[in-house]
Design a protein around this motif. Structure first.
Motif, PDB file in Angstrom:
ATOM      1  N   PHE A 137      30.664  95.866  12.768  1.00 42.49           N
ATOM      2  CA  PHE A 137      30.599  96.753  10.915  1.00 42.49           C
ATOM      3  C   PHE A 137      29.452  96.846  11.032  1.00 42.49           C
ATOM      4  O   PHE A 137      27.875  96.678  11.369  1.00 42.49           O
ATOM      5  CB  PHE A 137      30.936  95.495  10.197  1.00 42.49           C
ATOM      6  CG  PHE A 137      32.184  94.905  10.342  1.00 42.49           C
ATOM      7  CD1 PHE A 137      32.710  94.883  11.896  1.00 42.49           C
ATOM      8  CD2 PHE A 137      32.968  94.971   9.473  1.00 42.49           C
ATOM      9  CE1 PHE A 137      33.956  94.498  11.389  1.00 42.49           C
ATOM     10  CE2 PHE A 137      34.287  94.772   9.364  1.00 42.49           C
ATOM     11  CZ  PHE A 137      34.837  94.497  10.668  1.00 42.49           C
ATOM     12  N   ARG A 138      28.652  98.320   9.792  1.00 43.28           N
ATOM     13  CA  ARG A 138      27.584  97.942   9.009  1.00 43.28           C
ATOM     14  C   ARG A 138      27.438  98.096   7.847  1.00 43.28           C
ATOM     15  O   ARG A 138      28.165  98.275   7.042  1.00 43.28           O
ATOM     16  CB  ARG A 138      26.956  99.734   9.768  1.00 43.28           C
ATOM     17  CG  ARG A 138      27.841 101.057   9.434  1.00 43.28           C
ATOM     18  CD  ARG A 138      27.384 102.050   9.266  1.00 43.28           C
ATOM     19  NE  ARG A 138      28.304 103.360   9.106  1.00 43.28           N
ATOM     20  CZ  ARG A 138      28.871 104.932   9.374  1.00 43.28           C
ATOM     21  NH1 ARG A 138      27.853 104.766  10.444  1.00 43.28           N
ATOM     22  NH2 ARG A 138      29.446 105.009   9.098  1.00 43.28           N
ATOM     23  N   GLN A 139      25.913  97.874   7.644  1.00 42.61           N
ATOM     24  CA  GLN A 139      25.794  97.790   6.519  1.00 42.61           C
ATOM     25  C   GLN A 139      24.362  98.304   5.598  1.00 42.61           C
ATOM     26  O   GLN A 139      23.671  98.010   6.124  1.00 42.61           O
ATOM     27  CB  GLN A 139      25.788  95.707   5.738  1.00 42.61           C
ATOM     28  CG  GLN A 139      25.533  96.410   3.715  1.00 42.61           C
ATOM     29  CD  GLN A 139      25.739  94.450   3.603  1.00 42.61           C
ATOM     30  OE1 GLN A 139      25.428  93.896   4.781  1.00 42.61           O
ATOM     31  NE2 GLN A 139      25.998  94.215   2.470  1.00 42.61           N
ATOM     32  N   ALA A 140      24.564  99.314   5.193  1.00 40.42           N
ATOM     33  CA  ALA A 140      23.742 100.505   4.248  1.00 40.42           C
ATOM     34  C   ALA A 140      23.152  99.824   2.609  1.00 40.42           C
ATOM     35  O   ALA A 140      23.558  99.289   2.209  1.00 40.42           O
ATOM     36  CB  ALA A 140      24.077 102.010   4.146  1.00 40.42           C
ATOM     37  N   PRO A 141      21.749 100.315   2.357  1.00 37.89           N
ATOM     38  CA  PRO A 141      21.424  99.589   1.177  1.00 37.89           C
ATOM     39  C   PRO A 141      22.130  98.991   0.140  1.00 37.89           C
ATOM     40  O   PRO A 141      22.094 100.730   0.074  1.00 37.89           O
ATOM     41  CB  PRO A 141      20.164  99.765   1.729  1.00 37.89           C
ATOM     42  CG  PRO A 141      19.912 100.677   2.603  1.00 37.89           C
ATOM     43  CD  PRO A 141      21.476 101.230   3.372  1.00 37.89           C
TER      44      PRO A 141
END
Length: 123
Positions: free
Chosen positions: A37-41
């Motif tokens: 999974f990924r999380q951008a600002p």
């Protein structure tokens, strides 16, 4: 029980490649499906890719299909995410999760998470 630890992030120019690794401690790695999974600002964590326990089935979010490849080596307790043709919009902290039951695109499926590795893609 497993404890994932991600590595391989970094700064890369658009069009470049990175390979993320997720090494999981414990002797039950092969019992878990694994997901990235990924999380951008300023954004929520989102599904990127997942692989079943055996590695026979893989899943990708539409935006990375054809560019990212997930794989696993159960003998090494490691899952990989090869990222090609990177774009600035791929910039995020990438997290590896281990899950035992449920839909692999959902965060709630995953019981164990790593601390994340930063991927930054410059223009």
């Amino acid at each position: 029980q497993v404890q994932p630890v991600e590595s391989g992030g970094g700064l890369v120019q658009a069009g470049g490649s990175l390979r993320l690794s997720c090494a999981a401690s414990g002797r039950t790695f092969s019992r878990y499906a694994m997901g990235w999974f990924r999380q951008a600002p300023g954004k929520e964590r989102e599904f990127v890719s997942a692989i079943t326990r055996s590695g026979n089935n893989t899943y990708y979010t539409d935006s990375v299909k054809g560019r990212f490849t997930i794989s696993r080596d159960n003998a090494k307790n490691t899952v990989y995410l090869l990222m090609n043709s990177l774009k600035p919009e791929d910039t995020a902290v990438y997290y590896c999760g281990a899950g035992s039951n449920g839909i692999l695109t959902r965060i709630r499926t995953y019981d164990y998470w790593g601390q994340g590795t930063q991927v930054t893609v410059s223009e």
